[in-house]
Write a protein that holds these residues in place. Structure first.
Motif, mmCIF file in Angstrom:
data_model
loop_
_atom_site.group_PDB
_atom_site.id
_atom_site.type_symbol
_atom_site.label_atom_id
_atom_site.label_comp_id
_atom_site.label_asym_id
_atom_site.label_seq_id
_atom_site.Cartn_x
_atom_site.Cartn_y
_atom_site.Cartn_z
ATOM 1 N N THR A 1 0.853 -1.192 0.000
ATOM 2 C CA THR A 1 0.000 0.000 0.000
ATOM 3 C C THR A 1 0.887 1.240 0.000
ATOM 4 O OG1 THR A 1 -0.103 0.159 2.406
ATOM 5 C CG2 THR A 1 -1.681 -1.316 1.324
ATOM 6 N N ASP A 2 0.321 2.399 0.277
ATOM 7 C CA ASP A 2 1.099 3.634 0.343
ATOM 8 C C ASP A 2 1.629 3.891 1.746
ATOM 9 O OD1 ASP A 2 -1.302 4.141 1.541
ATOM 10 O OD2 ASP A 2 -1.612 6.111 0.611
ATOM 11 N N LEU A 3 1.532 2.883 2.620
ATOM 12 C CA LEU A 3 2.006 3.023 3.990
ATOM 13 C C LEU A 3 3.391 2.421 4.150
ATOM 14 C CD1 LEU A 3 -1.211 2.030 5.983
ATOM 15 C CD2 LEU A 3 -0.443 4.337 5.360
ATOM 16 N N LEU A 4 4.105 2.915 5.168
ATOM 17 C CA LEU A 4 5.374 2.323 5.567
ATOM 18 C C LEU A 4 5.137 1.362 6.717
ATOM 19 C CD1 LEU A 4 7.862 5.333 5.822
ATOM 20 C CD2 LEU A 4 7.782 3.610 4.020
ATOM 21 N N CYS A 5 5.955 0.327 6.784
ATOM 22 C CA CYS A 5 6.025 -0.497 7.991
ATOM 23 C C CYS A 5 7.208 0.032 8.802
ATOM 24 C CB CYS A 5 6.233 -1.964 7.638
ATOM 25 S SG CYS A 5 6.452 -3.010 9.101
ATOM 26 N N PHE A 6 6.935 0.642 9.943
ATOM 27 C CA PHE A 6 7.979 1.203 10.796
ATOM 28 C C PHE A 6 8.170 0.292 11.994
ATOM 29 C CE2 PHE A 6 8.891 4.248 14.402
ATOM 30 C CZ PHE A 6 10.250 4.280 14.163
ATOM 31 N N ARG A 7 9.409 -0.192 12.185
ATOM 32 C CA ARG A 7 9.688 -1.150 13.254
ATOM 33 C C ARG A 7 10.897 -0.702 14.070
ATOM 34 N NH1 ARG A 7 10.389 -4.581 9.022
ATOM 35 N NH2 ARG A 7 12.309 -5.409 9.916
ATOM 36 N N ILE A 8 10.923 -1.123 15.310
ATOM 37 C CA ILE A 8 12.112 -0.998 16.159
ATOM 38 C C ILE A 8 12.497 -2.412 16.574
ATOM 39 C CG2 ILE A 8 13.077 -0.065 18.281
ATOM 40 C CD1 ILE A 8 11.082 2.196 18.104
ATOM 41 N N GLU A 9 13.618 -2.883 16.036
ATOM 42 C CA GLU A 9 14.053 -4.259 16.250
ATOM 43 C C GLU A 9 15.284 -4.295 17.153
ATOM 44 O OE1 GLU A 9 12.683 -6.950 15.191
ATOM 45 O OE2 GLU A 9 11.412 -6.443 13.481
ATOM 46 N N PRO A 10 15.411 -5.324 18.000
ATOM 47 C CA PRO A 10 16.655 -5.485 18.766
ATOM 48 C C PRO A 10 17.809 -5.768 17.821
ATOM 49 C CG PRO A 10 15.262 -7.423 18.975
ATOM 50 C CD PRO A 10 14.442 -6.392 18.269
ATOM 51 N N TRP A 11 18.973 -5.272 18.156
ATOM 52 C CA TRP A 11 20.155 -5.467 17.308
ATOM 53 C C TRP A 11 21.361 -5.657 18.217
ATOM 54 C CZ3 TRP A 11 24.875 -3.158 16.278
ATOM 55 C CH2 TRP A 11 25.491 -3.540 15.089
#
Length: 366
Positions: free
Chosen positions: A77-87
C-alpha cells in the motif's frame, strides 16, 4: 504517532545521554542514545531517505555495544512499515511495529527534534561539542514527501562511504556533487581540523590549513573554481602538517578509523586477549585493543550465570574466542564458554581456562 526527546537530569551521569520516546495508541518505547554516539547526522540521512522514497531505511541506535535498529520499509500500500528491532542485544522481540504514511513518520520526528532544540536542549548537559543545534531541521525535512533523487547527494556530502573505500567515495562525490559542493565540503572539514590545531597548540599549522581558502569567496563570485588546484594544495599542506596528534585528543573520526583497522585484523574463531571495560547485567564489554566486543552471560560459561560479576571485575584480563562479527558495523561477539575444558570451569578458575585456551579450541575443532 508521537516522538519525544529528553535529556538526562542535571545530577545524572554520564552526561550527554538523550532518551527518545516513541508513543503510539498501543505502545510506548524508550531508546537510550549514548554520549559516545551522536545519532543526529545519521537520523537526518535516515529521515531524508524516507522522504525521498529510498527504502528500506535503516539506522542503528547504539547503546555502547548493544542497541536497536530503526527500520522503515515500503509495503504493497502507500504506507510504511515502521519497526524498532533489537540489534546485537539480549532482547529477541520487536519493540514496535506500526503502519504509517511516510510523510507522517518524517513529520513526527522532525517536529520532535525542532521542539527539543527550541525548548529543551541544554548544552551544559552535553559531554562534548556537537552539531545538533547547527542543523536547520525546518528546511531539511519539512518539504512534501515527493520522490527526489537526493539520497546519493546526502551520502556524498557525508563522505560517500570513505570509511570503507576511499577511491569509491571520491568517485561517488565526483558523480553526485558539483565542483562548488566538493570544495565547500573540503573547506568545512579543513575548518574543523584548523580549529582543533589552534586549540591544541599548533596555530602555525592551523593557519597553513585555513589560509589557502582566503580567495574562495572570490573564486565563487567570479565562477573561477579550480577543484584540482584546491585538492593538490590541500594534499601538500596535509603532508607538511603530518600526523594529527592534538596532545592526546582523539577526534571521533580517528577513533572510528582505528577501530575499523583493528576489526580487519580479526576473524571468527580467533582467540583474543582484552580487558573488561564495562559490566552490565546481561554481559561484559571487553576492550580487545582498539574496539569493544560483547561477551553475553550465556557465552561466559556452559553453567548458568546470574551475574557476570561472579566471574569478572573491571579491568580484569579476559581471553575469549570470537564467535560472530560484522566489520562494517563494528560488532564482535565473544565466548569464553567455548574455551572451557569442562562445563563450569569459568566459574571455578578462569585463569586455568585461559592457559588452555588454544588447546581447548584445537580439540573442539577436530
Amino acid at each position: 504517532m508521537k516522538v519525544l526527546f529528553t535529556q538526562n537530569k542535571v545530577n545524572e551521569s554520564p552526561k550527554g545521554w538523550i532518551f527518545m520516546h516513541i508513543e503510539t495508541d498501543e505502545i510506548c518505547t524508550v531508546i537510550h542514545t549514548s554520549s559516545v554516539f551522536d545519532p543526529y547526522p545519521e537520523l537526518y540521512v535516515w529521515l531524508g531517505k524516507i522522504r525521498d522514497s529510498h527504502l528500506p531505511a535503516k539506522m542503528v541506535i547504539n547503546e555502547e555495544g548493544r542497541g536497536v535498529e530503526l527500520i522503515a520499509e515500503s509495503t504493497e500500500t502507500d504506507l510504511l512499515c515502521f519497526r524498532i528491532e533489537p540489534w546485537m542485544s539480549y532482547e529477541d522481540q520487536t519493540r514496535l511495529k506500526i503502519f504509517i504514511k511516510p510523510s507522517n513518520l518524517v513529520l513526527a520526528f522532525t517536529n520532535s527534534i525542532i521542539e527539543f532544540i527550541d525548548l529543551h536542549y541544554q548544552r551544559s548537559r552535553w559531554s562534548s561539542s556537537d552539531n545538533l543545534s547547527n542543523i536547520n531541521w525546518h528546511n531539511l525535512l519539512t518539504p512534501e514527501n515527493t520522490a527526489y533523487d537526493r539520497w546519493e547527494q546526502r551520502l556524498a556530502i557525508y563522505g560517500g562511504g570513505e570509511d570503507r573505500n576511499a577511491q569509491e567515495a571520491q568517485q561517488h562525490r565526483q558523480k553526485y556533487l558539483t565542483v562548488t559542493q566538493q570544495i565547500l565540503r573540503q573547506f568545512i572539514a579543513d575548518l574543523s581540523t584548523s580549529l582543533l590545531l589552534a586549540v591544541y597548540g599548533r596555530p602555525i599549522d592551523a593557519y597553513k590549513l585555513s589560509s589557502f581558502y582566503e580567495n574562495l569567496i572570490t573564486d565563487l563570485a567570479v565562477n573561477e573554481i579550480d577543484l584540482h588546484w584546491y585538492q593538490e594544495r590541500q594534499s601538500k599542506i596535509h603532508q607538511e602538517i603530518g600526523e594529527l596528534d592534538f596532545s592526546g585528543h582523539r577526534h571521533p573520526a580517528h577513533i572510528y578509523h582505528e577501530r575499523q583497522a583493528r576489526l580487519e585484523t580479526l576473524q571468527v574463531g580467533q582467540i583474543v586477549d582484552g580487558k573488561v571495560h564495562k559490566i552490565q547485567p546481561d554481559g561484559v564489554f571487553v576492550d580487545i585493543g582498539g574496539c569493544f566486543a560483547l561477551l553475553l552471560n550465556s557465552a561466559i560459561s556452559h553453567d548458568p550465570i546470574d551475574d557476570p560479576k561472579q566471574v569478572f571485575r573491571r579491568h580484569a584480563w579476559v581471553r575469549a574466542i570470537i564467535t560472530w562479527m560484522d566489520i562494517e558495523k563494528g560488532r564482535v561477539l565473544l565466548s569464553t564458554a567455548d574455551l572451557e575444558p569442562q562445563p563450569g570451569d569459568m566459574l571455578i578458575d578462569p585463569l586455568a581456562v585461559y592457559k588452555r585456551a588454544e588447546e581447548t579450541a584445537r580439540n573442539q575443532s577436530e
